[in-house]
Design an enzyme around this catalytic site. Structure first.
Site, short mmCIF file in Angstrom:
data_model
loop_
_atom_site.label_atom_id
_atom_site.label_comp_id
_atom_site.label_asym_id
_atom_site.label_seq_id
_atom_site.Cartn_x
_atom_site.Cartn_y
_atom_site.Cartn_z
N SER A 89 159.15 56.85 54.62
CA SER A 89 158.70 56.65 53.35
C SER A 89 160.79 57.51 52.30
O SER A 89 160.92 58.16 52.64
CB SER A 89 157.53 57.78 52.94
N TYR B 100 153.99 65.28 55.20
CA TYR B 100 153.74 64.67 55.06
C TYR B 100 155.43 63.62 55.00
O TYR B 100 156.24 63.08 56.43
CB TYR B 100 152.79 63.43 54.59
N1 LIG Z 1 151.04 52.82 51.45
C1 LIG Z 1 152.19 53.49 51.10
O1 LIG Z 1 152.62 53.24 49.64
C2 LIG Z 1 153.21 53.55 51.63
C3 LIG Z 1 154.79 54.13 51.51
C4 LIG Z 1 155.50 54.60 52.21
C5 LIG Z 1 155.72 54.57 53.60
N2 LIG Z 1 153.67 53.99 53.88
C6 LIG Z 1 154.75 54.55 55.80
O2 LIG Z 1 153.90 53.02 55.62
C7 LIG Z 1 152.54 53.07 57.46
C8 LIG Z 1 151.58 52.49 57.88
O3 LIG Z 1 150.81 52.25 56.27
P1 LIG Z 1 149.60 51.88 55.33
O4 LIG Z 1 149.95 52.38 53.36
O5 LIG Z 1 150.00 50.57 55.53
O6 LIG Z 1 148.58 52.88 55.84
P2 LIG Z 1 147.02 52.53 56.64
O7 LIG Z 1 146.13 53.32 56.01
O8 LIG Z 1 147.07 51.33 55.62
O9 LIG Z 1 147.72 51.74 57.20
C9 LIG Z 1 148.29 52.87 58.62
C10 LIG Z 1 147.35 51.71 60.21
O10 LIG Z 1 147.81 53.03 61.06
C11 LIG Z 1 146.71 53.47 61.76
N3 LIG Z 1 147.08 54.85 62.69
C12 LIG Z 1 146.90 55.95 62.07
N4 LIG Z 1 146.77 56.75 62.92
C13 LIG Z 1 146.65 56.01 64.12
C14 LIG Z 1 146.96 56.39 65.75
N5 LIG Z 1 147.02 57.78 65.67
N6 LIG Z 1 147.54 54.85 66.93
C15 LIG Z 1 147.44 54.24 66.25
N7 LIG Z 1 147.51 53.24 64.76
C16 LIG Z 1 146.84 54.12 63.98
C17 LIG Z 1 145.25 52.91 61.52
O11 LIG Z 1 144.47 53.03 61.70
C18 LIG Z 1 146.67 51.86 60.64
O12 LIG Z 1 145.68 50.39 60.71
C19 LIG Z 1 153.29 54.84 57.59
O13 LIG Z 1 153.99 54.95 58.10
C20 LIG Z 1 153.33 55.23 56.02
O14 LIG Z 1 153.75 56.32 56.06
C21 LIG Z 1 154.01 53.62 53.48
#
Ligand SMILES: NC(=O)c1ccc[n+]([C@@H]2O[C@H](COP(=O)([O-])OP(=O)(O)OC[C@H]3O[C@@H](n4cnc5c(N)ncnc54)[C@H](O)[C@@H]3O)[C@@H](O)[C@H]2O)c1
Length: 262
Positions: free
Chosen positions: A143, A156
């Site tokens: 991120s 985070y």
């Molecule tokens: N959404 C954003 O704007 C954003 C920005 C920067 C980085 N990210 C990163 O992108 C990645 C995905 O985020 P997202 O926004 O799609 O979130 P999300 O919550 O939509 O998806 C996360 C997924 O991870 C799964 N998960 C959570 N804990 C888990 C575990 N212990 N074991 C297995 N699976 C698990 C959840 O069930 C879910 O399907 C993350 O690493 C997040 O830090 C997201």
């Protein structure tokens, strides 16, 4: 030139929703054998994607799941460490209005367990397979906060900084075995599970702004003037997984519309 992942076995953690789901879609579009590991299996599964239920923060579960994947598909060519959680919390309640949004030891352990330990556990299990065959790619979804820090999301952001550091070190350790390790650092994007109403309340408190204001002002903060599309992150990740990125390792690529300094 086309991105092809034909005959590649690609494993995406947290691929049941949000960014991971988009990554799984892109991998599938590039003809990869696409496998999702997630805490929850979606009721509407994507066609031509295989799902395994697994908690990435649990070493035994990770080992068992990777073993099942090897038995079913023979190998792992690409691992995308995407599973992540976020719970905005302050170090101390600087606004003095709600101590519920202070970082506790329990929440610290949860965030580190999934975002940092989970990346280590999955990478170790997959790298053992990759080292033996002297090929593979590990992609860590980071991120921009990992380089920038983030008000109200210190824990985070710290896990993402750690992930960036894993990328740097593992690229050095695994490069001689012909394994690439790359990071992808998204900025502010279309909504995912990480932008749920519960999280928004925590974001709003820790940033000391009304919830309605959270979704405003992006035009000024992001030079390209819009949120990132999940598909854009999926496409970048598929490119990095492919041989078109064969000389890219040990770096984390920001995909943030120009917002980050990183
Ligand atoms: N959404 C954003 O704007 C954003 C920005 C920067 C980085 N990210 C990163 O992108 C990645 C995905 O985020 P997202 O926004 O799609 O979130 P999300 O919550 O939509 O998806 C996360 C997924 O991870 C799964 N998960 C959570 N804990 C888990 C575990 N212990 N074991 C297995 N699976 C698990 C959840 O069930 C879910 O399907 C993350 O690493 C997040 O830090 C997201």
């Amino acid at each position: 030139m086309e991105i092809s992942l034909k005959d590649k076995v690609v494993v995406i953690t947290g691929g049941s929703s949000g960014i991971g789901k988009s990554i799984a879609g892109s991998m599938r579009e590039c003809s990869a054998q696409t496998i999702v590991i997630d805490l929850t299996i979606p009721s509407e599964k994507m066609e031509r994607v295989t799902y395994y239920a697994c908690d990435v923060s649990d070493g035994l579960e990770v080992r068992r799941t990777i073993q099942q994947i090897i038995e079913a598909f023979g190998t792992i060519d690409v691992l995308v460490n995407n599973a992540g959680i976020n719970k905005p919390r302050l170090l101390v309640d600087i606004y003095g209005k709600d101590s519920n949004y202070v970082l506790t030891e329990e929440i610290y352990d949860q965030i580190v367990g999934v975002n940092q330990k989970g990346v280590f556990l999955c990478s170790q299990a997959a790298a053992e397979v990759m080292v033996k065959k002297r090929s593979g790619v590990i992609i860590n979804i980071s991120s921009e906060s990992g380089m920038e820090g983030s008000l109200g999301q210190s824990c985070y952001a710290a896990t993402k900084g750690a992930v960036n550091s894993f990328t740097l070190s593992w690229a050095k350790e695994l490069g001689p075995s012909n394994i690439r390790v790359v990071g992808v650092a998204p900025g502010i994007n279309e909504k995912t599970g990480m932008t749920s109403p519960e999280l928004y309340e925590a974001f709003a408190y820790t940033r000391n702004v009304p919830i309605e204001q959270l979704d405003t002002g992006y035009e000024k903060a992001i030079p390209l003037g819009r949120l990132g599309k999940l598909s854009e992150i999926g496409q970048l990740t598929a490119f990095l997984a492919s041989d078109l990125a064969s000389y890219i390792t040990g770096t984390t690529i920001n995909i943030s519309g120009g917002k980050s300094r990183g």
